[in-house]
Write a protein that holds these residues in place. Structure first.
Motif, PDB file in Angstrom:
ATOM      1  N   GLY A   1     117.429 -10.972 -30.917  1.00 21.00           N
ATOM      2  CA  GLY A   1     116.053 -10.908 -30.849  1.00 21.00           C
ATOM      3  C   GLY A   1     115.490 -12.386 -30.955  1.00 21.00           C
ATOM      4  N   LYS A   2     116.174 -13.315 -31.698  1.00 27.91           N
ATOM      5  CA  LYS A   2     115.608 -14.532 -31.996  1.00 27.91           C
ATOM      6  C   LYS A   2     116.095 -15.550 -30.865  1.00 27.91           C
ATOM      7  N   GLY A   3     114.875 -16.587 -30.359  1.00 30.90           N
ATOM      8  CA  GLY A   3     115.188 -17.830 -29.821  1.00 30.90           C
ATOM      9  C   GLY A   3     115.848 -17.051 -28.215  1.00 30.90           C
ATOM     10  N   VAL A   4     116.274 -17.850 -27.443  1.00 32.45           N
ATOM     11  CA  VAL A   4     116.773 -17.499 -26.032  1.00 32.45           C
ATOM     12  C   VAL A   4     118.101 -16.992 -26.368  1.00 32.45           C
TER      13      VAL A   4
ATOM     14  N   THR B   1     121.090 -12.312 -18.574  1.00 30.29           N
ATOM     15  CA  THR B   1     120.826 -13.576 -18.608  1.00 30.29           C
ATOM     16  C   THR B   1     119.383 -14.177 -18.526  1.00 30.29           C
ATOM     17  N   VAL B   2     119.310 -15.075 -19.294  1.00 29.71           N
ATOM     18  CA  VAL B   2     117.893 -15.368 -19.539  1.00 29.71           C
ATOM     19  C   VAL B   2     117.678 -16.942 -19.211  1.00 29.71           C
ATOM     20  N   ILE B   3     116.821 -17.409 -18.089  1.00 30.66           N
ATOM     21  CA  ILE B   3     116.618 -18.669 -17.663  1.00 30.66           C
ATOM     22  C   ILE B   3     115.181 -19.065 -18.206  1.00 30.66           C
ATOM     23  N   VAL B   4     115.191 -20.210 -18.638  1.00 32.48           N
ATOM     24  CA  VAL B   4     113.906 -20.770 -19.412  1.00 32.48           C
ATOM     25  C   VAL B   4     113.548 -22.226 -18.766  1.00 32.48           C
ATOM     26  N   PRO B   5     112.912 -22.095 -17.816  1.00 31.56           N
ATOM     27  CA  PRO B   5     112.481 -23.323 -16.975  1.00 31.56           C
ATOM     28  C   PRO B   5     111.762 -24.539 -17.779  1.00 31.56           C
TER      29      PRO B   5
ATOM     30  N   LEU C   1     123.720 -16.682 -21.146  1.00 33.45           N
ATOM     31  CA  LEU C   1     124.137 -15.639 -20.400  1.00 33.45           C
ATOM     32  C   LEU C   1     125.043 -14.809 -21.237  1.00 33.45           C
ATOM     33  N   PRO C   2     125.092 -13.368 -20.987  1.00 40.62           N
ATOM     34  CA  PRO C   2     126.015 -12.699 -21.962  1.00 40.62           C
ATOM     35  C   PRO C   2     127.412 -12.743 -21.364  1.00 40.62           C
TER      36      PRO C   2
END
Ligand code: SME
Length: 164
Positions: A82-85, A95-99, A120-121
């Motif tokens: 739950g913390k950070g990306v 998968t989380v993409i942070v531009p 990515l998991p």
């Protein structure tokens, strides 16, 4: 080991990931060890694309990630789900993409040069989340859906696909 380090910085992304995937499968042939896979993949990705930080955070307890094999400057040692990306990708198994990391609430800045990020998991053969792959770039908006797809394909090795 006669493998040459790939330089994929000027290749179209789809071809770049296909080449990297093929070399990864080749290098790992006959090896069935997740840590060896994480170390090898971190090195290959980091040098082929010139990323800022490339590595894994492993699930080591209920809702807790701990740093694993990586390339780059020191990463933080532990991140709660739950913390950070990384913690977001782990908690949501996606998968989380942070531009732009400065626009991601709660982003954990391990290196002030980081501008964009993809996490990515990593799922094992039993369908369990065992780690996340975290890649940081010093360029804004370095990662897109092509990176996500290419990296997800390579990470399928951890689910047992393509292991020799
Ligand atoms: N930026 C990540 C933390 C890990 S490091 O950058 C190596 C995050 O927000 O989860």
């Amino acid at each position: 080991m006669a493998e040459v380090m790939l330089d994929l910085r000027r290749e179209p992304k789809d071809r770049a990931y296909a080449q990297l995937h093929a070399q990864f499968i080749g290098v790992m042939s006959g090896m069935d060890d997740d840590v060896a896979g994480m170390a090898t993949l971190s090195s290959m990705l980091h040098h082929a694309f010139g990323f800022l930080w490339t590595g894994f955070y492993r699930v080591v307890g209920p809702e807790l990630l701990r740093v694993g094999p990586y390339q780059g400057t020191l990463g933080c040692l532990e991140i709660a789900f739950g913390k950070g990306v990384c913690g977001t990708a782990a908690a949501e198994r996606r998968t989380v993409i942070v531009p732009d990391v400065q626009r991601f609430p709660g982003h954990i800045a391990c290196d002030a040069r980081s501008r964009s990020e993809i996490v990515l998991p990593v799922i094992d053969r039993a369908g369990k989340l065992t780690a996340v792959l975290d890649i940081d770039s010093d360029h804004l908006a370095r990662f897109d859906q092509q990176d996500a797809t290419g990296l997800e394909n390579v990470l399928s090795w951890f689910a047992g696909r393509g292991r020799g």
